[in-house]
Design a protein around this motif. Structure first.
Motif, PDB file in Angstrom:
ATOM      1  N   LYS A  72      40.603  14.474   1.095  1.00 58.75           N
ATOM      2  CA  LYS A  72      41.142  13.044   1.261  1.00 58.75           C
ATOM      3  C   LYS A  72      40.094  12.098   0.330  1.00 58.75           C
ATOM      4  CE  LYS A  72      41.137   9.964   5.260  1.00 58.75           C
ATOM      5  NZ  LYS A  72      40.847   9.772   6.836  1.00 58.75           N
ATOM      6  N   LEU A  73      40.635  11.161  -0.429  1.00 58.79           N
ATOM      7  CA  LEU A  73      39.675  10.370  -1.326  1.00 58.79           C
ATOM      8  C   LEU A  73      39.375   9.144  -0.785  1.00 58.79           C
ATOM      9  CD1 LEU A  73      41.843  11.046  -4.671  1.00 58.79           C
ATOM     10  CD2 LEU A  73      39.975  12.399  -3.959  1.00 58.79           C
ATOM     11  N   GLN A  74      38.147   8.849  -1.419  1.00 56.09           N
ATOM     12  CA  GLN A  74      37.801   7.244  -0.950  1.00 56.09           C
ATOM     13  C   GLN A  74      38.530   6.052  -1.982  1.00 56.09           C
ATOM     14  OE1 GLN A  74      33.550   7.223  -1.025  1.00 56.09           O
ATOM     15  NE2 GLN A  74      33.372   8.938   0.526  1.00 56.09           N
ATOM     16  N   GLU A  75      39.081   5.446  -1.398  1.00 57.74           N
ATOM     17  CA  GLU A  75      39.895   4.468  -2.143  1.00 57.74           C
ATOM     18  C   GLU A  75      38.949   3.199  -2.422  1.00 57.74           C
ATOM     19  OE1 GLU A  75      44.249   3.625  -1.960  1.00 57.74           O
ATOM     20  OE2 GLU A  75      44.037   4.678   0.077  1.00 57.74           O
ATOM     21  N   ASN A  98      50.618   8.438   5.250  1.00 57.59           N
ATOM     22  CA  ASN A  98      49.824   7.645   6.463  1.00 57.59           C
ATOM     23  C   ASN A  98      48.771   6.711   5.918  1.00 57.59           C
ATOM     24  OD1 ASN A  98      51.710   9.200   8.082  1.00 57.59           O
ATOM     25  ND2 ASN A  98      50.172  10.936   8.414  1.00 57.59           N
ATOM     26  N   GLY A  99      48.704   6.241   4.781  1.00 57.37           N
ATOM     27  CA  GLY A  99      47.907   5.030   4.405  1.00 57.37           C
ATOM     28  C   GLY A  99      46.318   5.860   3.829  1.00 57.37           C
ATOM     29  N   ASP A 100      46.747   7.147   3.682  1.00 53.94           N
ATOM     30  CA  ASP A 100      45.613   8.262   2.747  1.00 53.94           C
ATOM     31  C   ASP A 100      46.030   8.383   1.668  1.00 53.94           C
ATOM     32  OD1 ASP A 100      43.951   7.720   5.364  1.00 53.94           O
ATOM     33  OD2 ASP A 100      44.694   9.606   6.203  1.00 53.94           O
ATOM     34  N   LEU A 101      44.962   8.476   0.705  1.00 50.69           N
ATOM     35  CA  LEU A 101      44.987   8.842  -0.540  1.00 50.69           C
ATOM     36  C   LEU A 101      44.762  10.348  -0.546  1.00 50.69           C
ATOM     37  CD1 LEU A 101      46.064   8.481  -3.431  1.00 50.69           C
ATOM     38  CD2 LEU A 101      43.665   7.623  -4.013  1.00 50.69           C
ATOM     39  N   GLY A 111      50.353  16.750   3.133  1.00 52.08           N
ATOM     40  CA  GLY A 111      49.483  15.797   3.800  1.00 52.08           C
ATOM     41  C   GLY A 111      48.132  16.607   3.662  1.00 52.08           C
ATOM     42  N   ILE A 112      47.182  16.370   4.861  1.00 53.17           N
ATOM     43  CA  ILE A 112      46.033  17.082   4.919  1.00 53.17           C
ATOM     44  C   ILE A 112      46.037  17.416   6.419  1.00 53.17           C
ATOM     45  CG2 ILE A 112      44.652  15.017   5.420  1.00 53.17           C
ATOM     46  CD1 ILE A 112      42.278  16.265   4.069  1.00 53.17           C
TER      47      ILE A 112
END
Length: 498
Positions: free
Chosen positions: A481-484, A462-465, A262-263
């Motif tokens: 944390k990337l922008q989808e 948790n819904g984050d890429l 995770g982050i």
């Protein structure tokens, strides 16, 4: 003396108001001297006065000046000289250059040949400049090459035509027709356009600098690497994510360690010491790539130089978070200098549904695939040689120099095969047809170490890429944390990494 063509009626108005008498220079000089002597002698005889009168009737171009000097005039310009009174006895017809054949000396022929050689040298110069553009394969470079080569051919042909034209004039003793204003002008235009195209192509070919990577809480986080490791000896070469155990597993030479996946959102979450999962004997292995299989086993690739590489199969020794890894089997593959490995499970990529893909270097990118499952008869003491199926490495390394095709990490994620080219500093995504869906520039974490990215792994949590990156030198691990819903592959870097 006027040129021969001044007799033409079309040109006569140009010279009608500018005709002057032609007096022999020696006679004008003698008469002017006599006139000066007569002016000084105020007691001259009447015969002398008549002589002066006769002298005045034949004026030279300098008579007006002498008269002005006698009268004490302080100015005498070209206008007064040209508008001085003319004598009626002067001839009204100008002297015209005769149309007699010109005398041509032998050195004129040599000069003509030297001029021709200079034209050929100019053409060769353009051809040499054009050949430099063949190094690049871009369309703009080819257009510049075509223009310069065409210009070189035209310059050479023009030089040849000019040489024969002047040779014909000299052989026939022509007094005119040697002047050339077209050739130098056209050559200058070719050079100017050529240099303009060169500047345009050079500026177009320059790639913008890779963006810097800066720390931003919860978005771009440099992971803490403390604990039982030495950062001066730690060289992260690859990483994977085991979501079942919540670990990011990192390989470095003889060591395999882990940190939480995770982050981290706070400094407390980030400040967690690394856990040693396995440590090979010093100098025995050089782990460069990792891959997590469906059954939870981990494949570690150890480089063995130009002779190939080894795949070491490792299993967990328990089910706690404090579990350790232990090697169980070893396989030998012919691919040299492997740094990327990916488990591909998609029947659209391979007809048998799943294969193991590796990327190595053999002067250029070399990619091979291997059938799964791996043979169970292999062991650490008696490794089995796997049979490789060659893949089209040129497809994945297109438009890159040979040294830039080096792949440092691979992952099959969301139906796309991702390859990280550390020397080229880009991440490329390919679909099942081999089409490059997206190319993204890697950020620079440390100045002068932009080509040291060695590990890459995507994770959804948790819904984050999230994209985890491992930097070889200096030893760093970043979680971004990337922008989808952006880009052709559905993501892009945030502002702290772009």
């Amino acid at each position: 003396m006027l040129p021969w063509w001044s007799e033409d009626p079309l040109f006569s108005p140009l010279f009608k108001k500018q005709r002057r008498s032609s007096v022999v220079r020696s006679e004008s000089t003698n008469l002017s001297r006599v006139y000066s002597d007569k002016v000084k002698d105020k007691s001259s005889s009447s015969a002398g006065i008549q002589s002066v009168t006769k002298i005045k009737s034949v004026q030279s171009p300098d008579d007006g000046f002498l008269k002005a000097a006698e009268e004490g005039a302080s100015k005498w310009g070209l206008r007064e000289r040209l508008t001085s009174p003319k004598d009626k006895d002067q001839p009204t017809k100008p002297i015209v250059a005769p149309r007699t054949p010109a005398r041509v000396e032998p050195k004129s022929f040599f000069a003509n040949e030297r001029t021709f050689i200079q034209w050929v040298s100019a053409a060769l110069l353009l051809m040499t400049a054009a050949e430099l553009f063949l190094v690049a394969s871009s369309a703009s470079a080819i257009h510049t090459w075509n223009f310069l080569m065409s210009s070189a051919v035209l310059v050479a042909l023009y030089g040849l035509v000019t040489y024969h034209r002047r040779l014909h004039l000299m052989i026939n003793s022509k007094p005119y027709g040697y002047a050339d204003a077209v050739g130098p002008t056209c050559f200058a235009i070719f050079v100017i356009i050529g240099f303009s195209l060169t500047m345009w192509w050079t500026n177009k070919g320059i790639q913008p600098l890779n963006p810097p990577l800066t720390q931003k809480d919860g978005v771009c986080v440099q992971r803490y690497l403390g604990g039982d490791i030495s950062l001066v000896a730690f060289e992260p070469s690859d990483l994977i994510v085991d979501e079942q155990r919540g670990k990011i597993i990192i390989a470095s030479l003889n060591d395999i360690v882990s940190i939480p996946d995770g982050i981290p959102l706070t400094e407390e979450e980030n400040n967690v010491n690394v856990t040693i999962l396995h440590r090979f004997l010093d100098g025995s292995e050089d782990i460069e790539a990792l891959e997590l299989m469906e059954d939870g086993t981990i494949l570690a690739v150890s480089e063995k130089g130009r002779d190939g590489s080894d795949i070491i199969e490792m299993e967990w020794d328990g089910f706690d978070n404090d579990d350790l890894l232990k090697p169980t089997s070893r396989y030998k593959i012919p691919t040299p200098d492997v740094e990327g490995i990916a488990f591909v499970r998609d029947d659209k990529f391979f007809f048998d549904g799943q294969r193991l893909v590796v990327a190595g270097m053999n002067n250029a990118l070399e990619m091979n695939s291997f059938s799964l499952p791996l043979p169970q008869s292999s062991s650490l003491e008696n490794p089995v040689n796997l049979i490789a199926t060659r893949m089209n490495g040129n497809l994945f390394g297109a438009n890159l120099l040979d040294l830039d095709t080096k792949v440092s990490a691979m992952q099959f994620f969301d139906g796309l095969l991702y390859l990280m080219f550390d020397n080229a500093q880009v991440i490329r995504a390919f679909d099942r047809l081999g089409n490059m869906i997206q190319e993204t520039k890697l950020p620079v974490a440390v100045k002068n170490f932009g080509k040291q990215w060695e590990g890459m792994r995507f994770q959804r949590k948790n819904g984050d890429l999230i994209l985890h990156l491992a930097l070889d030198t200096p030893a760093q691990v970043w979680s971004i944390k990337l922008q989808e819903n952006a880009g052709n592959a559905g993501w892009k870097f945030p502002s702290c990494a772009s």
